[in-house]
Motif scaffolding. Structure first.
Motif, PDB file in Angstrom:
ATOM      1  N   ILE A  32       0.834  -1.202   0.000  1.00 67.76           N
ATOM      2  CA  ILE A  32       0.000   0.000   0.000  1.00 67.76           C
ATOM      3  C   ILE A  32       0.867   1.248   0.000  1.00 67.76           C
ATOM      4  O   ILE A  32       0.569   2.230  -0.693  1.00 67.76           O
ATOM      5  CB  ILE A  32      -0.980  -0.015   1.192  1.00 67.76           C
ATOM      6  N   SER A  33       1.955   1.227   0.751  1.00 63.59           N
ATOM      7  CA  SER A  33       2.874   2.366   0.798  1.00 63.59           C
ATOM      8  C   SER A  33       3.362   2.739  -0.592  1.00 63.59           C
ATOM      9  O   SER A  33       3.356   3.910  -0.978  1.00 63.59           O
ATOM     10  CB  SER A  33       4.063   2.030   1.710  1.00 63.59           C
ATOM     11  N   MET A  68      -4.680   7.853 -10.180  1.00 65.34           N
ATOM     12  CA  MET A  68      -5.218   7.423  -8.890  1.00 65.34           C
ATOM     13  C   MET A  68      -6.375   6.433  -9.069  1.00 65.34           C
ATOM     14  O   MET A  68      -6.505   5.487  -8.299  1.00 65.34           O
ATOM     15  CB  MET A  68      -5.656   8.618  -8.051  1.00 65.34           C
ATOM     16  N   TRP A  69      -7.176   6.620 -10.099  1.00 63.25           N
ATOM     17  CA  TRP A  69      -8.296   5.697 -10.325  1.00 63.25           C
ATOM     18  C   TRP A  69      -7.781   4.272 -10.582  1.00 63.25           C
ATOM     19  O   TRP A  69      -8.358   3.295 -10.102  1.00 63.25           O
ATOM     20  CB  TRP A  69      -9.175   6.187 -11.485  1.00 63.25           C
ATOM     21  N   ALA A  70      -6.667   4.157 -11.317  1.00 60.58           N
ATOM     22  CA  ALA A  70      -6.085   2.840 -11.585  1.00 60.58           C
ATOM     23  C   ALA A  70      -5.486   2.252 -10.307  1.00 60.58           C
ATOM     24  O   ALA A  70      -5.583   1.044 -10.065  1.00 60.58           O
ATOM     25  CB  ALA A  70      -5.030   2.947 -12.681  1.00 60.58           C
ATOM     26  N   MET A  73      -5.748  -1.565  -5.755  1.00 65.90           N
ATOM     27  CA  MET A  73      -5.949  -1.867  -4.327  1.00 65.90           C
ATOM     28  C   MET A  73      -7.189  -2.731  -4.120  1.00 65.90           C
ATOM     29  O   MET A  73      -7.173  -3.651  -3.294  1.00 65.90           O
ATOM     30  CB  MET A  73      -6.028  -0.578  -3.521  1.00 65.90           C
ATOM     31  N   ALA A  74      -8.246  -2.459  -4.873  1.00 66.74           N
ATOM     32  CA  ALA A  74      -9.465  -3.272  -4.749  1.00 66.74           C
ATOM     33  C   ALA A  74      -9.186  -4.719  -5.141  1.00 66.74           C
ATOM     34  O   ALA A  74      -9.641  -5.656  -4.467  1.00 66.74           O
ATOM     35  CB  ALA A  74     -10.572  -2.686  -5.623  1.00 66.74           C
ATOM     36  N   LEU A 127      -6.428  -9.593 -10.380  1.00 67.65           N
ATOM     37  CA  LEU A 127      -7.802 -10.074 -10.514  1.00 67.65           C
ATOM     38  C   LEU A 127      -7.831 -11.513 -11.039  1.00 67.65           C
ATOM     39  O   LEU A 127      -8.616 -12.342 -10.571  1.00 67.65           O
ATOM     40  CB  LEU A 127      -8.576  -9.144 -11.457  1.00 67.65           C
ATOM     41  N   PHE A 128      -6.948 -11.824 -11.985  1.00 71.63           N
ATOM     42  CA  PHE A 128      -6.833 -13.191 -12.491  1.00 71.63           C
ATOM     43  C   PHE A 128      -6.438 -14.138 -11.356  1.00 71.63           C
ATOM     44  O   PHE A 128      -6.991 -15.232 -11.227  1.00 71.63           O
ATOM     45  CB  PHE A 128      -5.807 -13.252 -13.627  1.00 71.63           C
ATOM     46  N   THR A 129      -5.493 -13.700 -10.530  1.00 76.76           N
ATOM     47  CA  THR A 129      -5.058 -14.507  -9.388  1.00 76.76           C
ATOM     48  C   THR A 129      -6.210 -14.740  -8.420  1.00 76.76           C
ATOM     49  O   THR A 129      -6.370 -15.847  -7.889  1.00 76.76           O
ATOM     50  CB  THR A 129      -3.874 -13.830  -8.670  1.00 76.76           C
TER      51      THR A 129
END
Length: 193
Positions: free
Chosen positions: A94-95, A108-110, A115-116, A178-180
């Motif tokens: 996250i850092s 930032m949107w990406a 993060m999601a 997301l694949f993971t």
């Protein structure tokens, strides 16, 4: 994937370092905390304009993260040590993501999508680890996948070192994460269904 299949090549150096730290009287939890403190600074270091140093700090933190696990297995694993390890690993990631997002607010949107995807993947990972039997060497069931810690560090490194493609790298990391998550979800269905 690289952690699962490549660990055997790095294991001699990890184990030798773990043995050395144990002879110094250090505990696995102390090394976990040290790795956390070092790694959590990587995003700030990046934001302050030192990308190469930020990457070095990130990878040093990752190496120490591998060492602490080896130390724990050589002595006695601690359930709280496992909680610290997994939590601190996410804070380090996250850092870096925050450091990149604050430096490049247009992506930032990406970064939020990334993060999601990490939250989703880790939720599956931790839930499966909690509800299934552990037959491995780690203190919890470890679900391998396309994006493990080393792949994450590679993506984070490219994000920090190649600002001209930071948006595309972040989106690629999001897709791989997301694949993971999907891999882990399908494995959970097979294991627990």
């Amino acid at each position: 994937m690289l952690d699962t299949y490549g660990r055997k090549y790095a294991e001699p150096v990890i184990r030798k370092t773990a043995d050395r730290f144990l002879t110094f009287g250090w505990t696995a939890n102390q090394v976990t905390i040290g790795a956390f403190i070092i790694g959590a600074t990587s995003g700030l270091i990046y934001y302050l304009g030192f990308p190469v140093l930020a990457v070095i700090v990130l990878w040093l933190s990752g190496f120490l993260d591998a060492v602490d696990g080896s130390m724990a297995r050589a002595t006695k694993t601690s359930p709280f040590g496992t909680v610290m390890d997994v939590t601190f690993d996410r804070i380090v990631e996250i850092s870096v993501i925050l450091g990149v997002a604050f430096l490049y607010p247009d992506i930032m949107w990406a970064a939020l999508l990334l993060m999601a995807s990490i939250v989703i993947s880790m939720t599956i990972f931790l839930t499966v680890g909690n509800v299934s039997e552990n037959n491995g060497v780690k203190s919890f069931r470890y679900q391998a996948g396309l994006a493990e810690r080393t792949e994450g560090f590679l993506f984070l490194s490219v994000m920090m070192l190649a600002p001209s493609i930071v948006l595309w790298t972040t989106l690629a990391f999001f897709a791989v994460e997301l694949f993971t998550a999907g891999q882990r979800f399908m494995e959970a269905k097979r294991l627990l269904g």
